[in-house]
Design an enzyme around this catalytic site. Structure first.
Site, PDB file in Angstrom:
ATOM      1  N   HIS A  50      23.301 -33.018 -35.822  1.00 31.86           N
ATOM      2  CA  HIS A  50      23.260 -31.987 -36.860  1.00 31.86           C
ATOM      3  C   HIS A  50      22.012 -32.166 -37.710  1.00 31.86           C
ATOM      4  O   HIS A  50      21.704 -33.266 -38.167  1.00 31.86           O
ATOM      5  CB  HIS A  50      24.501 -32.048 -37.746  1.00 31.86           C
ATOM      6  CG  HIS A  50      24.510 -30.988 -38.811  1.00 31.86           C
ATOM      7  ND1 HIS A  50      24.680 -29.647 -38.517  1.00 31.86           N
ATOM      8  CD2 HIS A  50      24.329 -31.053 -40.151  1.00 31.86           C
ATOM      9  CE1 HIS A  50      24.629 -28.946 -39.631  1.00 31.86           C
ATOM     10  NE2 HIS A  50      24.404 -29.772 -40.634  1.00 31.86           N
ATOM     11  N   SER A  51      21.269 -31.072 -37.931  1.00 32.44           N
ATOM     12  CA  SER A  51      20.075 -31.056 -38.762  1.00 32.44           C
ATOM     13  C   SER A  51      19.071 -32.085 -38.245  1.00 32.44           C
ATOM     14  O   SER A  51      18.652 -32.008 -37.087  1.00 32.44           O
ATOM     15  CB  SER A  51      20.460 -31.296 -40.223  1.00 32.44           C
ATOM     16  OG  SER A  51      19.420 -30.935 -41.093  1.00 32.44           O
TER      17      SER A  51
END
Length: 255
Positions: free
Chosen positions: A95-96
């Site tokens: 994520h990210s």
């Protein structure tokens, strides 16, 4: 070293061992995140998937260790820690910033002859899509860094209430932001592993065009889905995202 002896790794957490799993999933945290961010995520999977999470140095039980302030440095350090867990088909979920670490890790795993089953890129633009940032977050003072964390709503609110905890957390957070903001894509062959992108519909940090550009980085197939929410859509939808990820992993096991 095999998966059975890899449990001593400082990098890998295995909150819910699934000894009879058909595949494994390695989860990589966002900037400032830790392995425990994914704890609810790991609990949402069935016994078919053995979920592993990464603990970067400089936080929680690794707070006394030097931080790694580059995406490539994290991937370089991780590859030897991850290879013992590739005794079964291995998928990656980042994520990210974790999506960028996941991409670079996938490149290294493929070079080692162990391509991931599928790479899930959540809440992040494609590696080749660079944004100009005249005010890098990692160069702001502590107050500016804290304000950014509050705006994103991805950090446990209890961190802001505990001054000692916040003091300990800030160096790792700053290091992670430096890693994310100074990352520069180096052109190389496309991944053989398929890439599946998940973004929040209201996420101002990644446009649909930037997300679709992940297709340029794979020769193994591309998929994309948009979910309600902003940059941290995942915190409110871990169970349903886990269902979708699990289904895609199990489908990838079919001949």
């Amino acid at each position: 070293m095999t998966a059975k002896t890899a449990g001593s790794s400082a990098w890998i957490r295995r909150y819910r061992p699934a000894e009879q799993a058909r595949a494994r999933l390695l989860c990589l945290p966002h900037a400032g995140g830790s392995a425990s961010f994914y704890l609810p995520f790991t609990r949402a999977f069935g016994p078919e998937i053995d979920v592993l999470t990464v603990q970067y140095p400089g936080r929680q039980d690794r707070w006394h260790e030097p931080c790694v302030d580059s995406v490539t440095g994290l991937a370089d350090a991780l590859v030897d820690e991850v290879l013992p867990w590739a005794d079964r088909p291995l998928a990656l979920f980042g994520h990210s910033m974790g999506a960028m670490v996941g991409y670079e890790l996938a490149v290294r795993l493929e070079r080692a002859g162990v391509p991931p089953l599928v790479v899930f890129a959540s809440g992040r633009r494609a590696p080749s899509r660079l944004r100009d940032n005249p005010s890098p977050i990692h160069l702001r003072d502590d107050r500016g860094l804290i304000d950014e964390l509050r705006a994103l709503s991805g950090t446990d609110a209890r961190v802001f209430e505990d001054e000692e905890l916040l003091r300990r957390a800030l160096p790792a957070i700053r290091s992670d932001y430096k890693a994310a903001e100074t990352y520069r894509y180096v052109a190389r062959p496309r991944l053989s592993a398929p890439v599946h992108v998940i973004v929040g519909a209201e996420d101002g940090r990644v446009t649909p065009d930037e997300a679709r550009a992940w297709a340029d980085h794979t020769a193994g197939g591309f998929g994309m889905e948009t979910r309600p929410g902003g940059h941290f859509y995942l915190t409110e939808q871990m169970s349903s995202v886990a269902d979708a990820v699990s289904s895609r992993i199990l489908a990838g096991l079919l001949p």
